[in-house]
Design a protein around this motif. Structure first.
Motif, PDB file in Angstrom:
ATOM      1  N   ARG A 141      34.429  48.113  31.082  1.00 26.12           N
ATOM      2  CA  ARG A 141      35.274  48.290  32.258  1.00 26.12           C
ATOM      3  C   ARG A 141      34.469  48.870  33.420  1.00 26.12           C
ATOM      4  O   ARG A 141      34.695  48.504  34.572  1.00 26.12           O
ATOM      5  N   VAL A 142      33.547  49.777  33.121  1.00 25.72           N
ATOM      6  CA  VAL A 142      32.711  50.328  34.194  1.00 25.72           C
ATOM      7  C   VAL A 142      31.883  49.212  34.825  1.00 25.72           C
ATOM      8  O   VAL A 142      31.753  49.120  36.048  1.00 25.72           O
ATOM      9  N   ALA A 143      31.355  48.340  33.963  1.00 23.52           N
ATOM     10  CA  ALA A 143      30.559  47.215  34.486  1.00 23.52           C
ATOM     11  C   ALA A 143      31.413  46.364  35.412  1.00 23.52           C
ATOM     12  O   ALA A 143      30.947  45.904  36.464  1.00 23.52           O
ATOM     13  N   MET A 144      32.663  46.162  35.058  1.00 20.16           N
ATOM     14  CA  MET A 144      33.556  45.405  35.934  1.00 20.16           C
ATOM     15  C   MET A 144      33.860  46.196  37.197  1.00 20.16           C
ATOM     16  O   MET A 144      33.869  45.637  38.290  1.00 20.16           O
ATOM     17  N   GLY A 145      34.084  47.511  37.001  1.00 19.55           N
ATOM     18  CA  GLY A 145      34.372  48.349  38.155  1.00 19.55           C
ATOM     19  C   GLY A 145      33.249  48.297  39.168  1.00 19.55           C
ATOM     20  O   GLY A 145      33.473  48.265  40.377  1.00 19.55           O
ATOM     21  N   ARG A 146      32.023  48.283  38.658  1.00 19.87           N
ATOM     22  CA  ARG A 146      30.858  48.234  39.523  1.00 19.87           C
ATOM     23  C   ARG A 146      30.895  46.983  40.398  1.00 19.87           C
ATOM     24  O   ARG A 146      30.492  47.005  41.557  1.00 19.87           O
ATOM     25  N   SER A 147      31.386  45.870  39.843  1.00 23.54           N
ATOM     26  CA  SER A 147      31.436  44.675  40.676  1.00 23.54           C
ATOM     27  C   SER A 147      32.673  44.663  41.564  1.00 23.54           C
ATOM     28  O   SER A 147      32.630  44.129  42.669  1.00 23.54           O
ATOM     29  N   ILE A 148      33.766  45.287  41.092  1.00 27.54           N
ATOM     30  CA  ILE A 148      34.985  45.286  41.908  1.00 27.54           C
ATOM     31  C   ILE A 148      34.785  46.072  43.206  1.00 27.54           C
ATOM     32  O   ILE A 148      35.180  45.620  44.278  1.00 27.54           O
ATOM     33  N   VAL A 149      34.123  47.244  43.109  1.00 29.64           N
ATOM     34  CA  VAL A 149      33.953  48.046  44.325  1.00 29.64           C
ATOM     35  C   VAL A 149      33.130  47.305  45.375  1.00 29.64           C
ATOM     36  O   VAL A 149      33.249  47.574  46.558  1.00 29.64           O
ATOM     37  N   ARG A 150      32.322  46.359  44.930  1.00 31.08           N
ATOM     38  CA  ARG A 150      31.516  45.606  45.881  1.00 31.08           C
ATOM     39  C   ARG A 150      32.386  44.721  46.760  1.00 31.08           C
ATOM     40  O   ARG A 150      32.009  44.345  47.864  1.00 31.08           O
ATOM     41  N   ASP A 151      33.548  44.301  46.223  1.00 26.80           N
ATOM     42  CA  ASP A 151      34.408  43.363  46.932  1.00 26.80           C
ATOM     43  C   ASP A 151      33.609  42.137  47.345  1.00 26.80           C
ATOM     44  O   ASP A 151      33.676  41.670  48.480  1.00 26.80           O
TER      45      ASP A 151
END
Lengths: 362, 315
Positions: A141-151
């Motif tokens: 989930r953190v790995a996904m979060g890292r890409s989500i914050v990039r937008d």
């Protein structure tokens, strides 16, 4: 032109050609899944879109911008790796905000974006933790979060669920599908697991030996596979292929072979007619077998059952059909014992025919 | 229960298997480390305690230890006011500062440059680690001749290429200090290089790629991702070099003998000189104890500041 466009992209390492010539248009907001056996070039393709591998020739366009030779950070992409690739020395919040901090965004904006992403992924209680103190699912989930914050404009996923156990994998599949709905971004996803492909994709790209075999919706590739490779790759358990012959008998076209003679369904009549008398390959999906006939389309087949695997709602039969090994998945009631030899039925409206030489669908 | 009896407990049990008489228990792990412990105690702790014991006596070479007078802590109080001890400590610290700073910087830089599998990198790597294989005594001899004022190559090439006047390298306090620092860097930079490059090559490539995607440039990748990830390795390398600075003496003994004056006399060389030149074994032992305390303090400090055992985490 929006979306992601690959035009005549090729990739070679020295004398070894991994991808000879690949063209594909991915629409904006689409969830496209590349699927295929290992070594088929799907990851290489993804890495070329990401800019981690240089193309040998061809053109890559993201959101109308030619990025063929652009650096990864100039492509407006985010990527989730199989190993999660978290920074072990940073906590969850620092991991997620790394790209924004490099980009020197205002502190308030960074905090806000991390907060939103953490909220979305239920990571808020773990923001201060290091990756080593998280479970596999949380790291994912953190790995996904890292890409989500990039937008980012495009999200790339390289087998992101492979390291999770079966139960978590199916939960994350649902979460990913939800995420796609929420973010409404173009997502390109690579996997060797056809179930992941079928469950999440808007469109599936099936690859083999660096070549695209078929591009289509999950419904398309399941119901109308273009060749025996796609037919056996999609669907679980796999489709059984048996040699057969087409023959006409009282004006009715039949496909027959050792231990079976089945009427050719209407949808295949035109093409099958042209192949009468030729060797063909018959494709039978296990799930289209049944214990009893449910309509006129069901034709009887005798099976010698070698092993019956009890799954719960159905049984997987490893059986012998006129000397051929086949697999059948038969739905059973709660009282049924393990199935044994006898007459079974096949839904002939769902049978597939392929050219024996080329493997192409008739 | 009736149901469970039916389905899971259908069989009568046979005689229970006898419990083995010997089972790996509390003693086993200690039994295995015992031989190693013995070697440690004999080889490591005995000399340390011997040094502590001797430091309490005024023992001169030629005198039987039984005849040496017990002087209590006199050796230590003498040491604290001995300007020579403070002088060599200062030399040692300066030496350590310059060699370790330059070796760490250079070793890390070279490792970063040669990390990528470029053509010929393996040849470079082999050449770089050659100095490590040379014994310190030989290193001392080689560089003594290279720095020699009359026949040394260094003076020759400085003159031939740059027109620089010949220098008396090992006869001038500042130049001699420079010479031993230079020699140490020559021999020990490869050590840092080899450790750091192993660490860099073991880094998971996907993490580095992730930082590329996140937009890190080469410098940011090095300082924000790669070096922090090999922090434990850097700490261990630093520690080993620091300990070596306080231990090493062969090169200086051969190149300069600690001179001119005491300009290149490191702490351990000073202890050697005290023990075997001025023959004050008890006093030399007291200074050894000081050395042990210093090394122990530095190690503890570094290990608590950056625990390399703890900071290593899986990704």
């Amino acid at each position: 032109m929006a979306g992601v466009v690959l035009r005549n992209v090729s990739k070679s390492y020295g004398n070894v050609t991994v991808i000879p010539d690949l063209s594909l248009d991915i629409e904006e907001g689409e969830f496209v899944v590349f699927v295929g056996p290992s070594g088929c070039g799907k990851s290489t393709t993804l890495r070329m879109i990401a800019g981690l591998e240089k193309v040998s020739s061809g053109q890559i366009v993201i959101s109308g911008r030619d990025v063929t030779w652009a650096k990864p950070k100039e492509r407006d992409i985010a990527m989730v790796f199989q190993s999660y690739a978290l920074y072990p020395h940073m906590n969850v919040a620092q991991n997620m905000s790394f790209a924004l901090r490099l980009d020197r965004r205002p502190k308030a904006e960074i905090e806000e974006r991390v907060r939103i992403a953490a909220d979305m992924l239920e990571l808020t209680p773990y923001l201060d933790r290091k990756p080593k103190d998280l479970s596999g699912g949380q790291r994912q989930r953190v790995a996904m979060g890292r890409s989500i914050v990039r937008d980012a404009y495009v999200f790339l996923f390289d087998e992101p669920l492979s390291n999770l156990d079966a139960k978590l994998r199916s939960t994350m599949r649902t979460e990913l599908a939800l995420l796609h709905k929420k973010l409404d971004r173009t997502m390109i996803y690579v996997t060797h697991d056809q179930i992941e492909a079928m469950t999440m994709a808007d469109r599936i790209v099936i690859m083999k030996d660096g070549l695209i075999q078929q591009v289509g919706t999950p419904k398309d590739v399941y119901n109308a596979p273009v060749n025996t490779f796609v037919a056996t790759f999609i669907g679980s358990p796999s489709m059984t292929l048996v040699p057969a012959e087409l023959s006409e008998d009282n004006g009715q076209l039949h496909v027959q072979g050792a231990g079976f003679k089945l009427p050719v369904p209407d949808r295949l009549k035109d093409t099958a007619n042209r192949a009468t008398g030729r060797q063909v390959t018959l494709g039978l999906r296990p799930e289209h077998f049944a214990a009893e006939a449910r309509s006129d389309a069901f034709a009887p087949i005798d099976l010698k059952v070698k092993v019956a695997e009890y799954i719960g709602s159905s049984q997987f039969l490893a059986a012998d059909m006129g000397g051929q090994d086949i697999t059948a998945a038969v739905e059973v009631g709660p009282e049924a014992d393990r199935m044994s030899d006898g007459q079974y039925f096949f839904d002939t409206s769902r049978l597939y025919l392929f050219d024996s030489n080329s493997g192409e669908a008739l | 229960m009736a149901h469970a009896d039916m389905d899971t407990q259908r069989l009568d049990l046979p005689e229970p298997m006898p419990q083995p008489r010997f089972q790996a228990g509390f003693i086993t792990p200690y039994a295995f480390i015992f031989p190693a412990l013995l070697v440690m105690l004999g080889g490591l702790l005995y000399p340390v305690f011997m040094a502590m014991y001797l430091s309490l006596y005024d023992w001169q070479i030629g005198l039987d230890l039984e005849d040496a007078p017990f002087v209590g802590l006199t050796n230590f109080s003498r040491m604290l006011t001995d300007p020579q001890v403070w002088e060599v400590l200062w030399v040692t610290m300066r030496f350590g500062f310059w060699t370790i700073t330059i070796e760490m910087t250079l070793g890390v830089a070279l490792a970063l440059l040669l990390e990528k599998p470029i053509r010929g990198a393996s040849v470079f790597r082999t050449i770089f680690i050659l100095p490590l294989m040379v014994s310190p005594v030989v290193v001392g001899l080689i560089w003594r001749y290279l720095f020699d004022a009359r026949v040394g190559w260094i003076n020759y090439y400085l003159g031939a290429w740059f027109g620089i006047e010949p220098q008396i390298w090992l006869g001038d306090a500042q130049l001699a200090f420079f010479a031993i620092v230079f020699t140490d860097i020559w021999q020990w930079t490869p050590f840092i290089f080899i450790i750091v490059i192993a660490g860099l090559q073991a880094l998971p490539s996907e993490v580095v790629e992730a930082s590329t995607i996140d937009g890190a440039n080469w410098w940011q990748q090095v300082f924000l991702v790669k070096l922090p990830m090999i922090k434990s390795i850097l700490v261990i390398a630093l520690l080993m070099r620091l300990i070596d600075v306080f231990r090493g003496m062969e090169v200086m003994l051969i190149m300069t003998g600690g001179g001119p004056g005491r300009s290149t006399e490191l702490l351990s060389l000073h202890i050697y000189n005290r023990a075997f030149e001025t023959q004050q074994l008890g006093y030399a032992s007291a200074i050894s104890v000081l050395l042990i305390v210093i090394v122990f303090a530095i190690s503890t400090l570094i290990l608590t500041m950056a625990n390399p055992m703890k900071s290593r985490s899986d990704v």
